[in-house]
Design a protein around this motif. Structure first.
Motif, short mmCIF file in Angstrom:
data_model
loop_
_atom_site.label_atom_id
_atom_site.label_comp_id
_atom_site.label_asym_id
_atom_site.label_seq_id
_atom_site.Cartn_x
_atom_site.Cartn_y
_atom_site.Cartn_z
N LEU A 1 0.82 -1.21 0.00
CA LEU A 1 0.00 0.00 0.00
C LEU A 1 0.85 1.26 0.00
CD1 LEU A 1 -2.63 -1.08 2.68
CD2 LEU A 1 -2.81 -1.28 0.20
N ASN A 2 0.24 2.33 -0.39
CA ASN A 2 0.94 3.62 -0.38
C ASN A 2 0.76 4.30 0.98
OD1 ASN A 2 2.43 5.77 -1.33
ND2 ASN A 2 0.66 6.78 -2.25
N LYS A 3 1.00 3.55 2.04
CA LYS A 3 0.86 4.07 3.40
C LYS A 3 2.04 3.61 4.24
CE LYS A 3 -4.23 4.20 3.39
NZ LYS A 3 -5.45 3.77 4.10
N VAL A 4 3.21 3.82 3.72
CA VAL A 4 4.42 3.31 4.36
C VAL A 4 4.61 3.93 5.75
CG1 VAL A 4 6.93 3.14 4.21
CG2 VAL A 4 5.53 2.88 2.16
N GLU A 5 4.43 5.25 5.86
CA GLU A 5 4.66 5.91 7.14
C GLU A 5 3.65 5.46 8.19
OE1 GLU A 5 4.93 10.10 6.90
OE2 GLU A 5 6.55 10.11 5.43
N GLU A 6 2.37 5.38 7.77
CA GLU A 6 1.33 4.97 8.71
C GLU A 6 1.55 3.53 9.18
OE1 GLU A 6 0.87 6.32 5.74
OE2 GLU A 6 -1.01 7.45 5.61
N THR A 7 1.94 2.67 8.23
CA THR A 7 2.17 1.26 8.57
C THR A 7 3.39 1.10 9.47
OG1 THR A 7 1.21 0.62 6.44
CG2 THR A 7 2.47 -1.06 7.63
N ALA A 8 4.44 1.86 9.19
CA ALA A 8 5.65 1.80 10.02
C ALA A 8 5.35 2.26 11.44
CB ALA A 8 6.74 2.67 9.40
N MET B 1 2.41 2.06 12.86
CA MET B 1 1.58 1.03 13.46
C MET B 1 2.43 -0.17 13.89
SD MET B 1 -1.53 0.49 14.28
CE MET B 1 -1.19 -0.55 15.69
N PHE B 2 3.45 -0.47 13.11
CA PHE B 2 4.38 -1.56 13.46
C PHE B 2 5.06 -1.26 14.80
CE2 PHE B 2 8.12 -4.17 13.41
CZ PHE B 2 7.83 -5.26 12.60
N ASP B 3 5.49 -0.01 14.97
CA ASP B 3 6.15 0.40 16.20
C ASP B 3 5.18 0.34 17.38
OD1 ASP B 3 8.41 1.56 17.66
OD2 ASP B 3 7.18 3.37 17.78
N LYS B 4 3.96 0.83 17.20
CA LYS B 4 2.96 0.81 18.27
C LYS B 4 2.62 -0.63 18.67
CE LYS B 4 0.60 5.18 17.19
NZ LYS B 4 -0.66 5.78 16.71
N THR B 5 2.49 -1.49 17.67
CA THR B 5 2.15 -2.89 17.93
C THR B 5 3.24 -3.57 18.74
OG1 THR B 5 0.84 -3.03 15.89
CG2 THR B 5 1.62 -5.10 16.84
N THR B 6 4.47 -3.34 18.35
CA THR B 6 5.60 -3.92 19.08
C THR B 6 5.61 -3.46 20.53
OG1 THR B 6 6.92 -3.97 17.05
CG2 THR B 6 8.12 -4.19 19.12
N LYS B 7 5.35 -2.18 20.76
CA LYS B 7 5.32 -1.65 22.12
C LYS B 7 4.19 -2.26 22.94
CE LYS B 7 7.52 2.81 21.13
NZ LYS B 7 7.34 4.28 21.04
N LYS C 1 -8.10 1.55 11.75
CA LYS C 1 -8.21 2.99 11.57
C LYS C 1 -7.41 3.51 10.39
CE LYS C 1 -9.02 3.97 16.48
NZ LYS C 1 -8.45 4.57 17.72
N ILE C 2 -6.39 2.73 9.96
CA ILE C 2 -5.56 3.23 8.86
C ILE C 2 -5.83 2.53 7.54
CG2 ILE C 2 -3.73 3.91 10.47
CD1 ILE C 2 -2.12 1.49 9.52
N TYR C 3 -6.81 1.60 7.54
CA TYR C 3 -7.13 0.90 6.29
C TYR C 3 -8.57 1.16 5.87
CZ TYR C 3 -2.69 -1.47 6.75
OH TYR C 3 -1.35 -1.73 6.84
#
Length: 350
Positions: free
Chosen positions: A308-315, A317-323, A348-350
């Motif tokens: 998807l063209n949502k690299v920043e949002e996904t990145a 979300m990846f960080d939030k999920t890990t935390k 929320k981001i999809y």
């Protein structure tokens, strides 16, 4: 209905995708220039232990007076050495791994005394210590202090050297510095970059590459013959070149979990609360399901970042999920709530 075939390295004579590594070892043995320490690396589940066991059987069984006659390192499952190593009764073979904690050792001893030997699945469920200790390494010294049977090679597999602490690593290093004659040390590592440089410098290094998807699929057909072709292909594509991972995914019904993640996430803010609750209940009902979710949700986010063209949002979300995962584990929080937070944030981001 066909039964699943064991892929446990001690029982498994079949290795696919690592012919170059097998040939490299065979040529060293045939030329009588066999180094006494080999570091076998690669991602988890790619076949490192299976390769190490193949080497162990071959070296202990092979006739050194007829080196030129061998075209492979294969040893038949009917061979006596194969059976002895599989049963843990070969006097010239030693496996070094994390030992069972004291209470679990007592269960094993009691079962043996009662004549009720624990199965591989039962042993797998027993808890082990966090590291290979220096006391564990002393068992290798005891093993090497004894003479080999009939002047044969002795083989030690360490699975894995990553599990050693500083003391045990230094103890192994002493063995590597001056290994006894006709002793072969096979060190398995998932992350060789973290090993002591002095250990790596004393080993021949063999890196097993990730398998191709078609190779993983072929192995799945062999080890899990009851899987549908659709599940085989999907599982193989998810496994990242690891047959161990693929088997774990197949046994844990990972494709269904992944489909559930995808179905919820792609509904975005329009997901049904009842579906979300059912999914969270299923994920949190066991540690196995929760651990599988942890792995698959990060895999999903990584793949979506590419698609998807949502690299920043996904990145982000990846960080939030890990935390969330870290906080849930460290603070012993409700896993169901953690899953709910993660999935609603993703929606929320999809």
């Amino acid at each position: 209905m066909e039964e699943n075939i064991s892929f446990a390295p001690k029982d498994n004579a079949f290795l696919l995708g690592h012919e170059t590594a097998e040939k490299m070892f065979l040529e060293a043995w045939k030329s009588n220039s066999l180094h006494q320490a080999w570091l076998i690396s690669g991602l988890k589940g790619v076949g490192k232990a299976t390769f190490a066991y193949k080497i162990a059987r071959f070296v202990i069984n092979a006739d050194e007076n007829n080196r030129s006659n061998y075209n492979s390192i294969d040893v038949s499952c009917d061979n006596e050495i194969f059976k002895q190593i599989a049963h843990g009764s070969c006097p010239d073979f030693k496996l070094l791994e994390r030992s069972y904690i004291k209470t679990e050792k007592q269960k094993i001893i009691k079962a043996i005394k009662d004549g009720n030997y624990l199965s591989d699945d039962e042993l797998k469920d027993l808890k082990k210590s966090a590291v290979i200790s220096v006391d564990d390494v002393r068992t290798v010294n005891d093993f090497l202090s004894k003479k080999s049977a009939n002047g044969k090679w002795r083989v030690v597999i360490i699975d894995s050297v990553d599990d050693m602490n500083t003391s045990s690593a230094n103890a192994i290093l002493k063995i590597l510095e001056e290994p006894p004659a006709k002793t072969l040390m096979l060190l398995i590592s998932h992350n060789p970059a973290r090993l002591l440089p002095t250990i790596k410098s004393r080993c021949i290094k063999v890196e097993l590459k990730p398998l191709q998807d078609n190779q993983v699929a072929s192995l799945l057909r062999r080890y899990r013959p009851n899987l549908s072709e659709a599940i085989i292909k999907k599982t193989a594509s998810m496994a990242g070149g690891s047959i161990g991972k693929a088997i774990s995914y197949a046994d844990g019904e990972a494709t269904q979990f992944y489909d559930g993640i995808y179905a919820l996430a792609t509904k975005g803010r329009n997901f049904k609360v009842s579906e979300m609750l059912d999914f969270c209940d299923e994920v949190s009902k066991s540690d196995e399901n929760y651990d599988l979710f942890k792995e698959l949700i990060l895999k999903f986010l990584s793949e979506q970042a590419k698609a998807l063209n949502k690299v920043e949002e996904t990145a982000d979300m990846f960080d939030k999920t890990t935390k969330i995962f870290v906080e849930t584990e460290s603070l012993n929080l409700d896993k169901r709530v953690a899953v709910m937070n993660i999935m609603t944030n993703i929606c929320k981001i999809y």
